[in-house]
Motif scaffolding. Sequence first.
Motif, PDB file in Angstrom:
ATOM      1  N   PHE A 163       0.834  -1.211   0.000  1.00  0.00           N
ATOM      2  CA  PHE A 163       0.000   0.000   0.000  1.00  0.00           C
ATOM      3  C   PHE A 163       0.869   1.262   0.000  1.00  0.00           C
ATOM      4  O   PHE A 163       0.498   2.284  -0.546  1.00  0.00           O
ATOM      5  CB  PHE A 163      -0.893   0.033   1.242  1.00  0.00           C
ATOM      6  N   ARG A 164       2.025   1.170   0.678  1.00  0.00           N
ATOM      7  CA  ARG A 164       2.898   2.348   0.806  1.00  0.00           C
ATOM      8  C   ARG A 164       4.108   2.267  -0.118  1.00  0.00           C
ATOM      9  O   ARG A 164       5.149   2.855   0.157  1.00  0.00           O
ATOM     10  CB  ARG A 164       3.310   2.511   2.270  1.00  0.00           C
TER      11      ARG A 164
ATOM     12  N   MET B   6      -2.654  -7.002  -5.776  1.00  0.00           N
ATOM     13  CA  MET B   6      -2.473  -5.710  -5.121  1.00  0.00           C
ATOM     14  C   MET B   6      -1.063  -5.198  -5.345  1.00  0.00           C
ATOM     15  O   MET B   6      -0.806  -4.018  -5.441  1.00  0.00           O
ATOM     16  CB  MET B   6      -2.732  -5.871  -3.624  1.00  0.00           C
TER      17      MET B   6
ATOM     18  N   ARG C  83      -1.956   5.808   7.947  1.00  0.00           N
ATOM     19  CA  ARG C  83      -3.376   5.704   8.299  1.00  0.00           C
ATOM     20  C   ARG C  83      -4.086   4.616   7.491  1.00  0.00           C
ATOM     21  O   ARG C  83      -5.187   4.219   7.834  1.00  0.00           O
ATOM     22  CB  ARG C  83      -4.106   7.040   8.065  1.00  0.00           C
ATOM     23  N   GLN C  84      -3.507   4.168   6.382  1.00  0.00           N
ATOM     24  CA  GLN C  84      -4.206   3.155   5.577  1.00  0.00           C
ATOM     25  C   GLN C  84      -4.075   1.772   6.208  1.00  0.00           C
ATOM     26  O   GLN C  84      -2.970   1.319   6.504  1.00  0.00           O
ATOM     27  CB  GLN C  84      -3.686   3.131   4.138  1.00  0.00           C
ATOM     28  N   LEU C  85      -5.219   1.136   6.397  1.00  0.00           N
ATOM     29  CA  LEU C  85      -5.274  -0.170   7.065  1.00  0.00           C
ATOM     30  C   LEU C  85      -5.381  -1.287   6.019  1.00  0.00           C
ATOM     31  O   LEU C  85      -5.685  -1.023   4.854  1.00  0.00           O
ATOM     32  CB  LEU C  85      -6.482  -0.199   8.007  1.00  0.00           C
ATOM     33  N   PRO C  86      -5.143  -2.526   6.442  1.00  0.00           N
ATOM     34  CA  PRO C  86      -5.176  -3.640   5.479  1.00  0.00           C
ATOM     35  C   PRO C  86      -6.478  -3.737   4.678  1.00  0.00           C
ATOM     36  O   PRO C  86      -6.478  -4.231   3.554  1.00  0.00           O
ATOM     37  CB  PRO C  86      -4.982  -4.873   6.370  1.00  0.00           C
TER      38      PRO C  86
ATOM     39  N   GLY D  97      -7.929  -1.323   3.346  1.00  0.00           N
ATOM     40  CA  GLY D  97      -7.920  -0.244   2.358  1.00  0.00           C
ATOM     41  C   GLY D  97      -8.396   1.084   2.906  1.00  0.00           C
ATOM     42  O   GLY D  97      -8.040   2.142   2.398  1.00  0.00           O
TER      43      GLY D  97
ATOM     44  N   ASP E 168     -12.529   4.809   8.808  1.00  0.00           N
ATOM     45  CA  ASP E 168     -13.781   5.548   8.668  1.00  0.00           C
ATOM     46  C   ASP E 168     -13.713   6.312   7.344  1.00  0.00           C
ATOM     47  O   ASP E 168     -12.685   6.918   7.033  1.00  0.00           O
ATOM     48  CB  ASP E 168     -13.941   6.542   9.830  1.00  0.00           C
TER      49      ASP E 168
ATOM     50  N   ASP F  40      -2.417   3.546  -1.228  1.00  0.00           N
ATOM     51  CA  ASP F  40      -2.906   2.770  -2.362  1.00  0.00           C
ATOM     52  C   ASP F  40      -4.310   3.229  -2.763  1.00  0.00           C
ATOM     53  O   ASP F  40      -5.285   3.019  -2.035  1.00  0.00           O
ATOM     54  CB  ASP F  40      -2.916   1.286  -1.991  1.00  0.00           C
TER      55      ASP F  40
ATOM     56  N   ALA G 288      -7.060   0.378  -3.281  1.00  0.00           N
ATOM     57  CA  ALA G 288      -7.563  -0.221  -2.043  1.00  0.00           C
ATOM     58  C   ALA G 288      -8.508   0.742  -1.335  1.00  0.00           C
ATOM     59  O   ALA G 288      -9.559   0.349  -0.818  1.00  0.00           O
ATOM     60  CB  ALA G 288      -6.397  -0.595  -1.131  1.00  0.00           C
TER      61      ALA G 288
ATOM     62  N   ARG H 190     -18.446   3.008   7.316  1.00  0.00           N
ATOM     63  CA  ARG H 190     -17.723   1.822   6.864  1.00  0.00           C
ATOM     64  C   ARG H 190     -18.719   0.791   6.334  1.00  0.00           C
ATOM     65  O   ARG H 190     -19.932   0.919   6.594  1.00  0.00           O
ATOM     66  CB  ARG H 190     -16.837   1.252   7.977  1.00  0.00           C
TER      67      ARG H 190
END
Lengths: 414, 350
Positions: free
Chosen positions: A402-403, B1, B243-246, B248, B259, B280, B283, B302
């Motif tokens: 993602f990063r 991904m 801040r991006q979580l698995p 997305g 959120d 990403d 995502a 969410r």
Amino acid sequence: MLSRSSVLSIQHKTFIPCSIRHLVLCRAMHGVQRNTLQAAQLDESGDRIVRLAAAAHAALECARTCLLSIDGDDKDIDGDDGALTNASSRTSRIETAMKASRAALEVNPDEYTLWNFRKRVLERGIGDTPGKREPGNKTQEMNSLDVWQDELRLTKVALQTHAKAYPAWQHRLWLLQQSKRVDAEMHTLWIKQERVLCEMLLAKDERNFHAWAHRANVKRLALQMKSELSSEPAAIPGCADEHGPDMIEQELEFSKQHILANFANYSAWHLRSVTLTKKVALLGGGAEHAEAVADIVEKELDWVRNAYYTDPDVESTWIYHRWLLEGELMERSSSVISSARRHGFLRAELTALNELVEMEPNAKWALLAKARLIRFLASEGQDTDSQQVQIILARLRELDPFRHGFYADLLSMQ
Amino acid sequence: MMTSDNKSHRSMDESVCAQLLAELHVESLLRLEASSESYLQFLLEHKKMSAMYWALTSLALLRSLHTLADRGAVLAFIKGCERETTSAGEDKTNRSQIAPALGYAGNVDQDAHLLYTLSAVQCLAVLGEFVLIEAQADRIAAYVRSLQNADGSFCGDAYGEVDTRFSYAALLTLQLIRRTDAVDVEAAVNYVLSCRNFDGGFGCIPFAESHAGQVFCCVGALKLAGALDRVDQTTLGWWLCQRQLPNGGLNGRPDKKEDVCYSWWVLSSLSMLDKQHWIDANALGAFIMRAQDDEYGGIADRPGDRADVFHTFFGLAGLSLLGHPSLEHIHPMYALPCSVIRQLNFSESA
């Protein structure tokens, strides 16, 4: 002024939430699951909302009329009635409006205009000292400590059910500030006791940022109070002790308890970083404190190591870790602690990170921390394998897709 | 991904874009206007002006503002929220006031507040009512000026609450009405910088924890003041991209839940820093799409939760920043459609 009913054809009496979806569509609700609300519950809450909306509307109207009456009085503009009748009807208007706004705020403390109204009524009472009061003037009751105590209780009731209502927090802070003008002893007591409310609300939601910010605001008020009291040391004996270095130790203990309960509570880690910065600043920059500062850093490193060995995937721990190695504490300590000792514990930290990465080769936070530490040691002329930085960043780019762009930019900055 | 091409992280795949339920969203927003009860939603009543801004801007992003049935009623509502604020007890500064101050309330029976003043100006801008804005500009500027404190911070209203949200609201309002010189911008910048934390983020007051909503406000305020070069952008970008979580989605603070509203606050901040590619896009886009209500339209906080106008706006705004081809582009600093910024003759790169 336009009334509510003239806008967008809103008619209070005809407001019937006929469709469930309309009811929920517009409410900024967080975390309400679609399938958990049954139709029956919605109908019930729909009726309730009709009643509450009507009550809020009535309270606002009541407050508006009341303020017009108060302003009229302040400007000495009498209406058709005589002055005495005016005073008594004004008093009853104030009482009615205070009652209505209280009822509305207990269910929706976001109605900021109603809090404003209450502030204006309370403010009127402040200058109304007993000596100035006219006999038989009922508004003098507004000046009593009971009224202010009661107002503080109202904010507590509101916050217990609506812990994220900005206007309720603001009103409470306003009361704490203004209470100084009402009664110095009450003001002091309130500020000393305020942590009780914060702790109660943090026990319900340990990350409530309103409660954490309120704590910071109250600490500021306490410090103001302390500096004002220090010019008159006899005013409240023993109070100043509450806010000296003891307060720093209290805050460290408070953060420790929260962190031990949950390593993922970054709010507590943040408080810890802010407090330790103050603690070291209070020690001063003298060489005589070198050992004390070094001990603090080593103890914190030891502690945070326990946290990341327990769970290497908790972001909060790693942000604090980064603060320890690169933040204000290390900045300050670098001028005090001998470089031999500093490099000693930084190298020990690198060893600890290496061990973790060997056991958990995909621990992305540990890898990033390791890369930064190697780069830092290299910048200080220490003998490290700085080639490792590029290798780690390239690995992270694959490990944390993602990063991807973030690591790619870091690599191009090397 | 996983991709090796950096560019694929900057925009969404067609398959994700195709999931946007644009027509349903327009319908849900228009229902807000058409049905007499929906605006009466109890918990939003006091901030109807902001709800209006979310709804109007959402419609504009969906290129459907022309479907608004009664534009006149909206203007009448905004007019009904105007408040003269020079009355005794409300003017808390000693500064001489050339023009009487004018703020806007959250609803027709509420008091003036800086947040709703910004929302009102944004609503007027979305509606293209630039003449109306200019006619009130001096009075609005006087109101904003009356809320600045000596340390550069701003109060939300006459009752003294201080928060970095108000720094952004003040500077953006002044920018939109072209009266930036009404306040001490340098002091405003210094106050915002005093709320900066080690992690690169910003809190609501000095020493408060970083929070993505406050970060958006502080980055926006600094950008408006041309002072974004005074912060460590790499550290701030690092904090933001984490801040991006698995799943997305984006959270607002470390170890918190995702959120949809942070799709705007985090992404617009990254965009202002020119680091949007640090997260990403695909995502995040897919996460927002999953939070849509596929029955009645609208977007929830969410997936699986109830939709509301607040999250509908922030979800659409996020998708717009991600470059969704069916949506009008939104400007990350002005929080308005870029078409409006062009009409105002403001530089989009500002």
